[in-house]
Write a protein that holds these residues in place. Sequence first.
Motif, mmCIF file in Angstrom:
data_model
loop_
_atom_site.group_PDB
_atom_site.id
_atom_site.type_symbol
_atom_site.label_atom_id
_atom_site.label_comp_id
_atom_site.label_asym_id
_atom_site.label_seq_id
_atom_site.Cartn_x
_atom_site.Cartn_y
_atom_site.Cartn_z
ATOM 1 N N GLY A 40 17.227 61.609 63.958
ATOM 2 C CA GLY A 40 16.597 61.331 65.243
ATOM 3 C C GLY A 40 15.083 61.230 65.106
ATOM 4 N N HIS A 41 14.540 62.113 64.282
ATOM 5 C CA HIS A 41 13.089 62.117 64.052
ATOM 6 C C HIS A 41 12.661 60.797 63.367
ATOM 7 N N ALA A 53 19.089 65.970 63.475
ATOM 8 C CA ALA A 53 17.693 66.192 63.887
ATOM 9 C C ALA A 53 16.742 65.329 63.058
ATOM 10 N N LEU A 79 18.906 75.705 65.630
ATOM 11 C CA LEU A 79 20.312 75.484 65.256
ATOM 12 C C LEU A 79 20.772 76.556 64.268
ATOM 13 N N HIS A 137 12.077 75.691 74.901
ATOM 14 C CA HIS A 137 12.902 74.655 75.531
ATOM 15 C C HIS A 137 12.718 74.688 77.058
ATOM 16 N N ALA A 172 11.090 68.564 65.529
ATOM 17 C CA ALA A 172 12.230 68.413 64.611
ATOM 18 C C ALA A 172 12.511 69.744 63.901
ATOM 19 N N GLY A 189 10.501 63.208 69.813
ATOM 20 C CA GLY A 189 11.271 62.781 68.639
ATOM 21 C C GLY A 189 10.369 62.484 67.450
ATOM 22 N N THR A 246 11.711 72.769 65.028
ATOM 23 C CA THR A 246 12.241 73.767 65.971
ATOM 24 C C THR A 246 13.742 73.552 66.209
ATOM 25 N N TYR A 247 14.169 72.248 66.237
ATOM 26 C CA TYR A 247 15.603 71.992 66.432
ATOM 27 C C TYR A 247 16.407 72.607 65.287
ATOM 28 N N VAL A 248 15.913 72.415 64.068
ATOM 29 C CA VAL A 248 16.650 72.904 62.893
ATOM 30 C C VAL A 248 16.670 74.433 62.873
ATOM 31 N N GLY A 296 24.008 69.174 61.946
ATOM 32 C CA GLY A 296 22.944 69.249 62.950
ATOM 33 C C GLY A 296 21.582 68.921 62.363
ATOM 34 N N THR A 297 21.358 69.387 61.139
ATOM 35 C CA THR A 297 20.079 69.095 60.480
ATOM 36 C C THR A 297 19.959 67.599 60.226
#
Lengths: 128, 271
Positions: A121-122, A118, A71, A25, A64, A58, A66-68, A114-115
């Motif tokens: 958003g993707h 993500a 989180l 990040h 996507a 996005g 890595t965000y999951v 959150g998933t």
Amino acid sequence: MMKDQKLWTWHLAAGAVIALFLGLHMLTMHVDGLIPIRALNVASDQRAIDWVNVVARGKSTFFALTYVVLLGAALFHGLYGLRNILFELNPSAGLKKVVGAVLLLAGLGLFAFGTWAAVAGHMLARTF
Amino acid sequence: MMKDVTYRIRLYDPNRDAVPHWETYTIPYAAGMTVLDGLWKIKELHAPGLAWRSSCRMGVCGSCGMLINGKPGLACNTQVSELKATTVAVAPLPNFDIIRDLVPDLAPMFGKHQALLPYVIREDVEERENPSAEFWQSAHELEQYLQFSYCIKCGCCMAACPTFATDALYSGPMPLAQAHRYNTDTRDVGFAVRKEVLAGNAGPWRCHYAGECSRVCPKGVDPAKAIQLMKRELVLDLLHLRKQGCPAPVAKMPTEIKRRDGVPDAPARTV
């Protein structure tokens, strides 16, 4: 019986994952000018928060994911730490079970939300 | 040099008192006087009923652990002059129930200690019970656990531990350090058995490294280090990365050594 051994090992592993992905990040959002990595920001002549780079990230399945993962790691690490702090207040055995169950449900709920965010958003970014 | 020294002692007789209370005594000071010497003088001059535990008077038996001016320590090992205070405040070790006056109930500590099997466990029970020779161990292997074997079980580390103060399930620094001492001993193969306790609630997981146990230990043992090393061992074990070597073998008898003339035989073994 081995529960705490497993949980603590996962706690350490989650800490390592957080350090790795927070590093990613930082590389992507804050020091991109110093260490330009083209794969992280497609338009290196623009800032990381500019529209083209935000949409590019996005669209990326890698981001996507890595965000999951971040989180999940952050939720586990934080909630397990919170559980330890609450247990130091010396609750009864019954209350400990309640605390464990509430934190587990809260963690699963936040992870699911959150998933979904993500993934949504993707999917949205891919329409642009 | 001071002439007199004042002691504030927390007294409690469960048959007489609802709660502990403090009493003040003044006694003549003598050079080299330890806190324990002062307690004996108070017992002689002022309070014949004053109760505490002590035995060896030389920091070996671990009986006289007390809270001295707010810090757990051995009364026999603490000189009044080193406290650099005009008053010596003495109370029983915290984190334990009080039996009477300065006598804490250490039975829970020893129960936790016992639960972690603090002795060498081997599969060759016959050799352990009726040894034919010593078990071979290198100086380096000895170094891995030597400092932890200096523990005298005085309970000072338990009294200083903020986690043990609130978590009744936590084994505490002394039992955990002793479990690590035996887990690290190459003569021992008891890790798997001790893990039954260590991997659960009683294990090292609640320790957040306040380090007070190591600060107050009168023998210079570092229980906090033992606990951190134990966490590492348990994590490696979960990941199947822990190395469990073969237990130390029985040392071979020396060969090609001839006894010099006139040297008598060693006396017969007694154990």
